[in-house]
Write a protein that holds these residues in place. Sequence first.
Motif, PDB file in Angstrom:
ATOM      1  N   LYS A  28      11.242  -1.727  -1.144  1.00 56.25           N
ATOM      2  CA  LYS A  28      11.254  -3.100  -1.219  1.00 56.25           C
ATOM      3  C   LYS A  28      11.840  -3.719  -2.338  1.00 56.25           C
ATOM      4  N   VAL A  34      -7.662  -4.820  -1.960  1.00 55.83           N
ATOM      5  CA  VAL A  34      -7.714  -3.536  -1.364  1.00 55.83           C
ATOM      6  C   VAL A  34      -7.667  -2.429  -2.436  1.00 55.83           C
ATOM      7  N   TYR A  35      -8.534  -1.067  -1.947  1.00 51.10           N
ATOM      8  CA  TYR A  35      -8.247  -0.186  -3.227  1.00 51.10           C
ATOM      9  C   TYR A  35      -6.736   0.588  -3.250  1.00 51.10           C
ATOM     10  N   VAL A  36      -6.100   0.543  -4.167  1.00 49.40           N
ATOM     11  CA  VAL A  36      -5.054   1.352  -4.186  1.00 49.40           C
ATOM     12  C   VAL A  36      -4.897   1.850  -5.774  1.00 49.40           C
ATOM     13  N   TYR A  55       3.564   7.581   0.042  1.00 59.28           N
ATOM     14  CA  TYR A  55       4.465   6.705   1.000  1.00 59.28           C
ATOM     15  C   TYR A  55       4.560   5.225   0.737  1.00 59.28           C
ATOM     16  N   LEU A  56       3.538   4.835   0.014  1.00 58.34           N
ATOM     17  CA  LEU A  56       3.356   3.691  -0.458  1.00 58.34           C
ATOM     18  C   LEU A  56       4.263   3.425  -1.471  1.00 58.34           C
ATOM     19  N   PRO A 108     -11.256  -1.602   4.608  1.00 61.42           N
ATOM     20  CA  PRO A 108     -11.750  -2.826   3.984  1.00 61.42           C
ATOM     21  C   PRO A 108     -10.968  -3.973   4.948  1.00 61.42           C
ATOM     22  N   ALA A 124      -3.354  -7.751   3.412  1.00 63.76           N
ATOM     23  CA  ALA A 124      -3.160  -7.566   1.589  1.00 63.76           C
ATOM     24  C   ALA A 124      -1.755  -6.820   1.445  1.00 63.76           C
ATOM     25  N   GLY A 125      -0.921  -7.350   0.900  1.00 63.30           N
ATOM     26  CA  GLY A 125       0.094  -6.744   0.484  1.00 63.30           C
ATOM     27  C   GLY A 125       1.443  -6.892   1.310  1.00 63.30           C
ATOM     28  N   SER A 140       0.777   1.493   4.385  1.00 65.96           N
ATOM     29  CA  SER A 140       1.147   2.489   3.609  1.00 65.96           C
ATOM     30  C   SER A 140       0.087   1.985   2.321  1.00 65.96           C
ATOM     31  N   VAL A 141      -0.203   0.697   2.152  1.00 66.43           N
ATOM     32  CA  VAL A 141      -1.368   0.106   1.372  1.00 66.43           C
ATOM     33  C   VAL A 141      -2.631   0.604   1.758  1.00 66.43           C
ATOM     34  N   LEU A 153      -2.899  -8.051  -4.858  1.00 64.33           N
ATOM     35  CA  LEU A 153      -3.134  -6.780  -4.106  1.00 64.33           C
ATOM     36  C   LEU A 153      -4.349  -6.000  -4.667  1.00 64.33           C
ATOM     37  N   ILE A 154      -4.749  -5.580  -5.682  1.00 63.36           N
ATOM     38  CA  ILE A 154      -5.705  -4.987  -6.302  1.00 63.36           C
ATOM     39  C   ILE A 154      -7.060  -5.629  -6.060  1.00 63.36           C
ATOM     40  N   GLY A 206      -3.172   3.336   2.871  1.00 68.05           N
ATOM     41  CA  GLY A 206      -3.198   4.792   2.567  1.00 68.05           C
ATOM     42  C   GLY A 206      -2.843   5.643   4.005  1.00 68.05           C
ATOM     43  N   LYS A 226      -1.361  11.066  -0.738  1.00 68.35           N
ATOM     44  CA  LYS A 226      -1.744   9.855   0.525  1.00 68.35           C
ATOM     45  C   LYS A 226      -1.135   8.619   0.102  1.00 68.35           C
ATOM     46  N   TYR A 227      -0.781   8.497  -1.034  1.00 65.16           N
ATOM     47  CA  TYR A 227      -0.299   7.312  -1.538  1.00 65.16           C
ATOM     48  C   TYR A 227       1.476   7.284  -1.756  1.00 65.16           C
ATOM     49  N   SER A 254     -16.278  -1.337  -1.142  1.00 61.21           N
ATOM     50  CA  SER A 254     -15.281  -0.844  -0.901  1.00 61.21           C
ATOM     51  C   SER A 254     -14.271  -0.052  -2.045  1.00 61.21           C
ATOM     52  N   GLY A 255     -14.867  -0.254  -3.067  1.00 57.66           N
ATOM     53  CA  GLY A 255     -14.223   0.536  -4.337  1.00 57.66           C
ATOM     54  C   GLY A 255     -13.192  -0.395  -4.954  1.00 57.66           C
ATOM     55  N   ILE A 256     -13.084  -1.425  -4.527  1.00 59.33           N
ATOM     56  CA  ILE A 256     -12.146  -2.484  -5.199  1.00 59.33           C
ATOM     57  C   ILE A 256     -12.476  -2.796  -6.516  1.00 59.33           C
ATOM     58  N   ASN A 264       7.806   3.140  -0.446  1.00 58.77           N
ATOM     59  CA  ASN A 264       7.817   1.738   0.429  1.00 58.77           C
ATOM     60  C   ASN A 264       7.931   0.780  -0.747  1.00 58.77           C
ATOM     61  N   PHE A 265       7.469   0.560  -1.712  1.00 61.64           N
ATOM     62  CA  PHE A 265       7.472  -0.281  -3.201  1.00 61.64           C
ATOM     63  C   PHE A 265       8.834  -0.144  -3.455  1.00 61.64           C
ATOM     64  N   LEU A 315       4.601  -1.406   5.616  1.00 65.43           N
ATOM     65  CA  LEU A 315       4.165  -1.478   4.151  1.00 65.43           C
ATOM     66  C   LEU A 315       2.852  -1.577   3.941  1.00 65.43           C
TER      67      LEU A 315
END
Lengths: 242, 261
Positions: free
Chosen positions: B24, B101-103, B16-17, A93, A99-100, A116-117, B97-98, A119, B13-14, A75-77, B20-21, A113
């Motif tokens: 928040k 999921v990939y961010v 908007y995240l 994933p 998550a988040g 957007s996490v 979070l990390i 994407g 792409k991110y 998944s690239g994490i 949102n952060f 939220l």
Amino acid sequence: MSNAVEVNGINMMFNMSKEKLGSLKEYLLRFAKRQLYYEAFAALTDVNFQIEKGDVFGIVGVNGSGKSTLLKIVSGIMKPTSGSVRTEGSIAPLIELGAGFDNELTARENIFLNGSVLGYSKRYITGHFNDIVEFSEMRDFLDMPMKNYSTGMVARVGFAIATIIKPDILVIDEILAVGDFRFQEKCERRIAELMSGGTTVLIVSHSVEQIERLCKHALWLEHGMVKMLGNAGEVCAAYKNN
Amino acid sequence: MNLLIIRIKTFKKYSYLLFNFVKKDFFKKYRRSVLGVLWSVLNPLLMAAVVSTAFSRIFRIQTEHYPVYYLTGALIFNFMSGATSRSLLSMVEASGLIKKVYVPKYIFPLEKCLFELVTTVFSFLAVILVMPLLGVAPSLSALLFLVPIFYVLVFNIGLGMILSAVNVFFRDIEHLYAVLTQAWLFLTPVLYPVDALPESARWFLKINPMYYFIDYFRRVVMYGQLPDLRLNVICGVFSILFFVVGLIIFKKTQDKFILYV
């Protein structure tokens, strides 16, 4: 047919703290000698496999055999210590649902939220907001802070957000064990829907029956090494007889 | 070139995240406070009242329009110290979070810097509003306030990336940094005029980016001057230098974060 996922010679090493050090003197001594009190632990050793587009691929193995690590790398994490992963298309994933999520925010805010996490754009989430709420069956609790939700309710919302998009590759880690019986069925139906739509699925489960039922191909991991790779029925049979 | 386009697309792409952060963080900062966002405006003013009383009465610092002098300096310094100390913790706080999921990881320190930018702009409004009451009418050059703030923002992002990356591996930084910023504050002419600094400590001003940023800000907001090219170059070099170094350190270490947080 081309491959959706190609995993080439992956190795993953972790640092593991080993023995307890008795005294400060010992600690300083080892620190000075740079003899780090860590020991490398190979979570994955030389893992190779390919998944064709549209395939449903299962991974079985006992706890600690490296299944989740492998999913995280695909998944690239995580980045592997060596080796490479090539994936084609978007990945969703479902490793840990929601998550988040922030417990202080309401479900409505969390949908935006979490979306957007993953994407998604604001327009995309707004456009699919109703579908998400409908699927999770949480309409009545939308404006309640997430901290008042039960684990099952959180998982429902998380699942609904993660599967609202039609990803090219769906990565699933043990999440079908959430929610009540009825919701589990609903989740399986949604996954079947995605699968028939051409999504490639990579799934990890303790339930061999589930892998047998859903997957075409499977991989059996033991101590981070590939023990067997092939037809899901055969791999599951061998795994069960082990 | 191609890589750059991919990077920009990912950022889009991110974005908007990122938004949102920030939202928040803002919500959480003022949740359950009656005055809410007004605190961003009130806080600097109350601080100014306390500090200017203390410094003009007790320490007998004689500077013209001391409250405004203090407010303008503190605004810029607090922007830096707030943004960087929040960034410092950002990667460790994002561990949950990390791992799942990939961010893109730079989102986290960047978000803290943008959040602090929003609060700083609110505080700036407060400063501009009370300045006439304190005897300094802001001139037109005050409209240029965004220029020094932009320099500081870029500087913050760079320093924030360095701190957030280093803190993943050495949590000691977390404890040390509060002391360091305090020392940094005392070595920067925020609370006192430049000539109050003893000769032996003057050399530090030359290499202290905060001195130049604050000087720039005071010139446009308080003294109605247009900064010369030299000051612009100095500020620009500091910002870009820290930004580039931060980017390199962050990029080199980010793949290992997940193993240490």
